[in-house]
Scaffold this active site. Structure first.
Site, short mmCIF file in Angstrom:
data_model
loop_
_atom_site.label_atom_id
_atom_site.label_comp_id
_atom_site.label_asym_id
_atom_site.label_seq_id
_atom_site.Cartn_x
_atom_site.Cartn_y
_atom_site.Cartn_z
N SER A 1 -11.07 2.62 13.46
CA SER A 1 -11.44 3.41 14.65
C SER A 1 -11.33 2.57 15.91
O SER A 1 -10.89 3.06 16.96
CB SER A 1 -12.88 3.93 14.52
OG SER A 1 -12.98 4.77 13.40
N TYR B 1 -6.79 10.50 10.89
CA TYR B 1 -6.11 10.86 12.14
C TYR B 1 -6.55 12.23 12.64
O TYR B 1 -6.63 12.46 13.84
CB TYR B 1 -4.59 10.84 11.94
CG TYR B 1 -4.05 9.49 11.53
CD1 TYR B 1 -4.36 8.35 12.27
CD2 TYR B 1 -3.22 9.34 10.43
CE1 TYR B 1 -3.87 7.11 11.91
CE2 TYR B 1 -2.72 8.10 10.06
CZ TYR B 1 -3.05 6.99 10.80
OH TYR B 1 -2.56 5.77 10.44
N TYR C 1 0.84 -1.21 0.00
CA TYR C 1 0.00 0.00 0.00
C TYR C 1 0.87 1.25 0.00
O TYR C 1 0.53 2.26 -0.63
CB TYR C 1 -0.91 -0.02 1.23
CG TYR C 1 -1.83 1.16 1.36
CD1 TYR C 1 -2.97 1.28 0.57
CD2 TYR C 1 -1.55 2.17 2.28
CE1 TYR C 1 -3.80 2.38 0.70
CE2 TYR C 1 -2.38 3.26 2.41
CZ TYR C 1 -3.50 3.37 1.62
OH TYR C 1 -4.32 4.46 1.75
N GLU C 2 2.02 1.18 0.69
CA GLU C 2 2.94 2.34 0.77
C GLU C 2 3.90 2.39 -0.43
O GLU C 2 4.86 3.16 -0.42
CB GLU C 2 3.74 2.29 2.09
CG GLU C 2 2.87 2.62 3.30
CD GLU C 2 3.59 2.41 4.64
OE1 GLU C 2 4.62 1.71 4.67
OE2 GLU C 2 3.10 2.94 5.65
N GLY D 1 -14.51 0.24 6.32
CA GLY D 1 -15.91 0.64 6.47
C GLY D 1 -16.64 -0.13 7.56
O GLY D 1 -17.84 0.04 7.74
#
Lengths: 167, 167
Positions: free
Chosen positions: B99, B132, B26-27, B94
């Protein structure tokens, strides 16, 4: 002029706090230091100190310090050495104390099998950037550190609970 | 849909490495991961693991992870919680897993008396920055992290010795 680096012990808590305050002043945040000597001493005596510390001495008198701990790289799968503070009193510069501290940190990184050494530098502190660059330090330009503290942290500390299991 | 967060154990080393690799992809650094499962397991079993880890599960299946350790603030004179990696698989987003991980990190920071939570964010990762920011995270814009690794670190590891005492 004789420059020497030694490991700090709990008895150095006062010296360490002195350098922390001197560094905060240098970083233009003289009122930022909430740390107190008794807590630093207690942490160092605890047997699981959250940090380690080196003291540089010039002719037997404290000239600077390096306070560090070990972080972890998930890419390398091993620990790294993170320098929280490295500082030499302005009037004690030019005696090799900064380089001696840095080399000793390198030795410790070697002993611990660390895959990297990291530290944060203030963008305006060109003399520090020049100093670190001589040791091959490279800026992680793509990354920014974010911080949660104060009231936002208090909120997050108590935000858990009923929402943890979501239907 | 049931989202749950639990502490990872050494038996989760394979799951953790899977997430580390997914995050590296992903990075945009898919080949950066040198970590291997056996080392991660050994570190977690050692009794002095260099990190702790949370796993988020959605309907009983791993959906994401947060890998963290404790750093130290010389200004606050106390430990902080540093999040090295926090990641939810794109196909599991989702469901509140991110969180839930973040709130659990807040709870742990509270239990440990931490003065701050920190983490590094890639500057182009706007969705992470938005996420964030909702928790009150603020960028430390004035600071850049520098790193010494590879040949430069090898040099520094062996630079100590005769120069330590300077005449």
């Amino acid at each position: 002029m004789k420059t020497k680096v030694r490991k700090a012990t709990a008895g150095d808590a006062g010296i360490i706090l002195g350098f922390i305050k001197e560094l905060a002043q240098y970083e233009r945040e003289p009122d930022a230091v909430e740390a107190v000597e008794a807590d630093i001493r207690k942490q160092m005596e605890s047997g699981h100190s959250p940090f380690e510390c080196l003291i540089a001495e010039v002719d037997g008198a404290p000239a600077g310090f390096a306070l560090y701990f070990f972080n972890y790289s998930t890419w390398k799968g091993k620990a790294g050495l993170y320098i929280e503070d490295i500082f030499v009193s302005p009037q004690k510069r030019g005696c090799g104390a900064g380089s001696a501290l840095f080399r000793e940190l390198g030795t410790i990184a070697g002993e611990k099998g660390c895959g990297r050494i990291e530290f944060a530098v203030l963008d305006w502190n060109q003399s520090a950037i020049d100093f670190y660059s001589r040791f091959g330090a490279r800026p992680l330009d793509e990354w920014t550190v974010y911080r949660i503290s104060g009231p936002a942290l208090d909120d997050l500390k108590t935000a858990s609970g009923s929402e943890k299991d979501r239907g």
